[in-house]
Design an enzyme around this catalytic site. Structure first.
Site, PDB file in Angstrom:
ATOM      1  N   LYS A 125      38.400  48.866  48.053  1.00 59.66           N
ATOM      2  CA  LYS A 125      37.172  49.550  47.616  1.00 59.66           C
ATOM      3  C   LYS A 125      36.466  50.169  48.813  1.00 59.66           C
ATOM      4  CE  LYS A 125      37.277  48.742  43.181  1.00 59.66           C
ATOM      5  NZ  LYS A 125      37.488  49.850  42.230  1.00 59.66           N
ATOM      6  N   GLY A 133      39.994  50.433  30.039  1.00 61.95           N
ATOM      7  CA  GLY A 133      39.586  49.146  30.613  1.00 61.95           C
ATOM      8  C   GLY A 133      38.199  48.729  30.140  1.00 61.95           C
ATOM      9  N   TYR A 134      37.724  47.595  30.670  1.00 59.64           N
ATOM     10  CA  TYR A 134      36.451  47.021  30.211  1.00 59.64           C
ATOM     11  C   TYR A 134      35.281  47.991  30.437  1.00 59.64           C
ATOM     12  CZ  TYR A 134      32.512  43.632  30.307  1.00 59.64           C
ATOM     13  OH  TYR A 134      31.315  42.963  30.106  1.00 59.64           O
ATOM     14  N   SER A 159      32.275  48.460  44.203  1.00 58.85           N
ATOM     15  CA  SER A 159      31.915  47.085  43.857  1.00 58.85           C
ATOM     16  C   SER A 159      30.982  46.491  44.894  1.00 58.85           C
ATOM     17  CB  SER A 159      33.195  46.235  43.791  1.00 58.85           C
ATOM     18  OG  SER A 159      32.885  44.852  43.783  1.00 58.85           O
ATOM     19  N   PRO A 206      36.641  28.781  47.266  1.00 62.61           N
ATOM     20  CA  PRO A 206      36.675  29.402  48.592  1.00 62.61           C
ATOM     21  C   PRO A 206      36.361  30.902  48.509  1.00 62.61           C
ATOM     22  CG  PRO A 206      38.628  28.047  48.233  1.00 62.61           C
ATOM     23  CD  PRO A 206      37.897  28.092  46.919  1.00 62.61           C
ATOM     24  N   LEU A 261      48.581  56.647  37.918  1.00 65.69           N
ATOM     25  CA  LEU A 261      48.050  57.578  38.929  1.00 65.69           C
ATOM     26  C   LEU A 261      49.059  57.828  40.048  1.00 65.69           C
ATOM     27  CD1 LEU A 261      44.281  56.761  39.630  1.00 65.69           C
ATOM     28  CD2 LEU A 261      45.287  58.943  38.911  1.00 65.69           C
ATOM     29  N   TYR A 269      41.398  43.202  47.882  1.00 62.76           N
ATOM     30  CA  TYR A 269      40.790  43.995  46.796  1.00 62.76           C
ATOM     31  C   TYR A 269      39.530  44.685  47.317  1.00 62.76           C
ATOM     32  CZ  TYR A 269      37.464  44.950  43.170  1.00 62.76           C
ATOM     33  OH  TYR A 269      36.498  45.553  42.408  1.00 62.76           O
ATOM     34  N   ASN A 329      46.337  46.820  32.763  1.00 70.54           N
ATOM     35  CA  ASN A 329      45.267  45.815  32.658  1.00 70.54           C
ATOM     36  C   ASN A 329      44.406  46.104  31.443  1.00 70.54           C
ATOM     37  OD1 ASN A 329      45.078  43.691  34.388  1.00 70.54           O
ATOM     38  ND2 ASN A 329      44.082  44.820  36.029  1.00 70.54           N
ATOM     39  N   THR A 344      31.335  43.907  46.124  1.00 73.48           N
ATOM     40  CA  THR A 344      32.197  43.147  47.036  1.00 73.48           C
ATOM     41  C   THR A 344      32.288  43.799  48.408  1.00 73.48           C
ATOM     42  OG1 THR A 344      34.236  41.865  46.969  1.00 73.48           O
ATOM     43  CG2 THR A 344      34.440  44.203  46.542  1.00 73.48           C
TER      44      THR A 344
HETATM   45  C1  WQD Z   1      30.351  34.374  39.113  1.00 77.76           C
HETATM   46  C2  WQD Z   1      29.758  33.001  39.442  1.00 77.76           C
HETATM   47  C3  WQD Z   1      31.304  31.568  40.581  1.00 77.76           C
HETATM   48  C4  WQD Z   1      34.090  31.255  37.178  1.00 77.76           C
HETATM   49  C5  WQD Z   1      33.806  38.854  40.968  1.00 77.76           C
HETATM   50  C6  WQD Z   1      34.520  39.641  42.003  1.00 77.76           C
HETATM   51  C7  WQD Z   1      33.761  40.905  42.275  1.00 77.76           C
HETATM   52  C8  WQD Z   1      33.527  41.646  40.989  1.00 77.76           C
HETATM   53  C9  WQD Z   1      32.827  40.768  39.963  1.00 77.76           C
HETATM   54  C10 WQD Z   1      35.154  43.386  40.779  1.00 77.76           C
HETATM   55  C11 WQD Z   1      30.129  32.510  40.832  1.00 77.76           C
HETATM   56  C12 WQD Z   1      30.958  30.991  39.206  1.00 77.76           C
HETATM   57  C13 WQD Z   1      33.026  31.588  37.997  1.00 77.76           C
HETATM   58  C14 WQD Z   1      34.250  29.905  36.758  1.00 77.76           C
HETATM   59  C15 WQD Z   1      32.267  29.311  37.981  1.00 77.76           C
HETATM   60  N1  WQD Z   1      34.747  42.144  40.484  1.00 77.76           N
HETATM   61  N2  WQD Z   1      32.140  30.632  38.380  1.00 77.76           N
HETATM   62  N3  WQD Z   1      33.330  28.985  37.174  1.00 77.76           N
HETATM   63  O1  WQD Z   1      32.964  36.076  42.012  1.00 77.76           O
HETATM   64  O2  WQD Z   1      30.606  36.941  41.607  1.00 77.76           O
HETATM   65  O3  WQD Z   1      32.538  38.493  41.451  1.00 77.76           O
HETATM   66  O4  WQD Z   1      33.635  39.607  39.796  1.00 77.76           O
HETATM   67  O5  WQD Z   1      34.550  44.198  41.395  1.00 77.76           O
HETATM   68  O6  WQD Z   1      34.527  41.686  43.154  1.00 77.76           O
HETATM   69  O7  WQD Z   1      34.536  38.886  43.199  1.00 77.76           O
HETATM   70  O8  WQD Z   1      32.214  36.791  39.692  1.00 77.76           O
HETATM   71  O9  WQD Z   1      32.418  35.790  37.462  1.00 77.76           O
HETATM   72  O10 WQD Z   1      34.101  35.118  39.263  1.00 77.76           O
HETATM   73  O11 WQD Z   1      31.746  34.310  39.413  1.00 77.76           O
HETATM   74  O12 WQD Z   1      31.447  28.453  38.346  1.00 77.76           O
HETATM   75  O13 WQD Z   1      35.213  29.534  36.018  1.00 77.76           O
HETATM   76  O14 WQD Z   1      30.296  32.047  38.525  1.00 77.76           O
HETATM   77  O15 WQD Z   1      31.374  30.528  41.553  1.00 77.76           O
HETATM   78  O16 WQD Z   1      29.028  31.780  41.341  1.00 77.76           O
HETATM   79  P1  WQD Z   1      32.051  36.973  41.285  1.00 77.76           P
HETATM   80  P2  WQD Z   1      32.702  35.494  38.899  1.00 77.76           P
END
Ligand code: WQD
Length: 346
Positions: free
Chosen positions: A152, A10-11, A124, A292, A59, A148, A35, A126
């Protein structure tokens, strides 16, 4: 003795495998490629000039997981494998709970059976929910806002309970903020399925002409320019944090959480500007409704990792943008060899 890396294709897993091999570790990779792509495994070897064993298994397949521990002298595990799309988890909670929780239980049961009790877990930020104050430190209250995030948080609690039952376990819970960027070879990087959910891969696909324009999710937040603020961290810095955590769990017991972030927040519009400067490409965007569930601001207090892991992020936002762009340009369709026909860049 080897390090088992679940989700190693993965990444973040692939970047961590590169750093592990470069640091002289022997690794074994487990990945079901749900993925990720087998091509990433080849690229890890291409970058490091080293080969390693990888198993295409899930797993959830207890028998096959057991065989890995039977066939290899595993000394510790870095556990990345898991489903990670926030939005998808809302629609498919049972799939997320089964895959992420049951998969981790199978892993820990097998580790216990072979007396392997050193674990670095991919958690995360999160798990902090929407704290509403910043920077975020590890002692903040924990709250999951989607299935999700709940997987975690539940896994963190399971690992705490495991330690209470057997104090010989040693666990590091690594809470990532927003990983972006790619290895500077341009050979490995983030390869989202379909339309990217995350900001940076969306930006790079707009810049390369695969997507028309960026939708900025809201500009009415209480931030300097109204757009959302996040703590973006270079994936190579994040990988380095895993090696420090591996050293920590190899020399101690207990369960500790660490924020892996830079401690600095950038807004969406700042990211667009930084990317345009780093790549020389325009990124057309339009402001749309806030997404949201999004927090206005989220960035880390990384002092605990600095003090206890002797780790800190070193790469700056320009490097993150340049490295993300190089990956995108070199791999217009990620790890897929087929070249899709798409609109030429603006
Ligand atoms: C970053 C910012 C968006 C896309 C997510 C998961 C989190 C973790 C990291 C796993 C925010 C804005 C985004 C777009 C936008 N993953 N945005 N236009 O939501 O902070 O975190 O990824 O662990 O659990 O929730 O990351 O990259 O989606 O958003 O304006 O097309 O960019 O509103 O402010 P996020 P994101």
């Amino acid at each position: 003795m080897a390090i088992l890396v679940t989700g190693g294709a993965g990444y973040i897993g692939s970047h961590t495998c590169v750093e592990l091999l470069n640091a002289g570790y022997e690794i074994v990779v487990l990945d079901n490629f749900i993925n990720s792509k087998p091509e990433a495994i080849k690229r890890i070897s291409e970058i490091t000039g080293q080969s390693f064993k990888s198993y295409n298994i899930d797993l959830l397949d207890e028998k096959k997981v057991n065989e890995i521990f039977l066939e290899n002298a595993i000394e510790a595990v870095i556990h990345f494998a898991g489903l990670k799309a926030v939005g998808e988890s809302v629609y498919l909670p049972l799939r997320y709970y089964h895959n992420n929780i049951t998969g981790t239980l199978v892993l820990c049961e097998t580790m216990k059976k072979y007396n392997v009790k050193k674990l670095v877990f991919s958690s995360s930020a999160t798990v902090y929910g929407m704290p509403g104050k910043f920077p975020i430190s590890e002692d903040f209250p924990l709250e999951a806002l989607n299935p999700y995030g709940r997987t975690k948080l539940m896994i963190e609690e399971i690992l705490h309970d495991l330690y209470v039952s057997d104090n010989s376990w040693s666990v590091a819970l690594l809470r990532y903020f927003n990983p972006i960027g790619a290895h500077d070879s341009g050979l490995i990087g983030e390869d989202p399925n379909g339309i990217p959910n995350n900001l940076m891969p969306y930006i790079t696909q707009v810049a390369v002409g695969k997507l028309e324009e960026l939708n900025v999710f809201g500009n009415q937040y209480p931030t300097k320019d109204g757009s959302g603020v996040r703590d973006y961290i270079h994936v190579v810095d994040l990988a380095a944090g895993h090696l420090k955590a591996l050293q920590k769990v190899s020399n101690s017991t207990g369960v500790e959480a660490y924020n892996l972030g830079t401690g600095k927040g950038y807004s969406v519009l700042e990211m667009v500007s930084a990317f345009e400067k780093a790549s020389g490409k325009k990124v057309p965007y339009k402001i749309v409704e806030a997404r949201p569930g999004d927090a206005a601001v989220c960035y880390a207090d990384p002092v605990k990792a600095k003090q206890e892991l002797k780790w800190a992020a070193v790469k700056n936002i320009n490097e993150m943008c340049k490295d993300s762009w190089r990956w995108q340009v070199n791999n217009p369709n990620g790890y897929d060899n087929k070249i899709e026909v798409f609109q030429s860049p603006h």
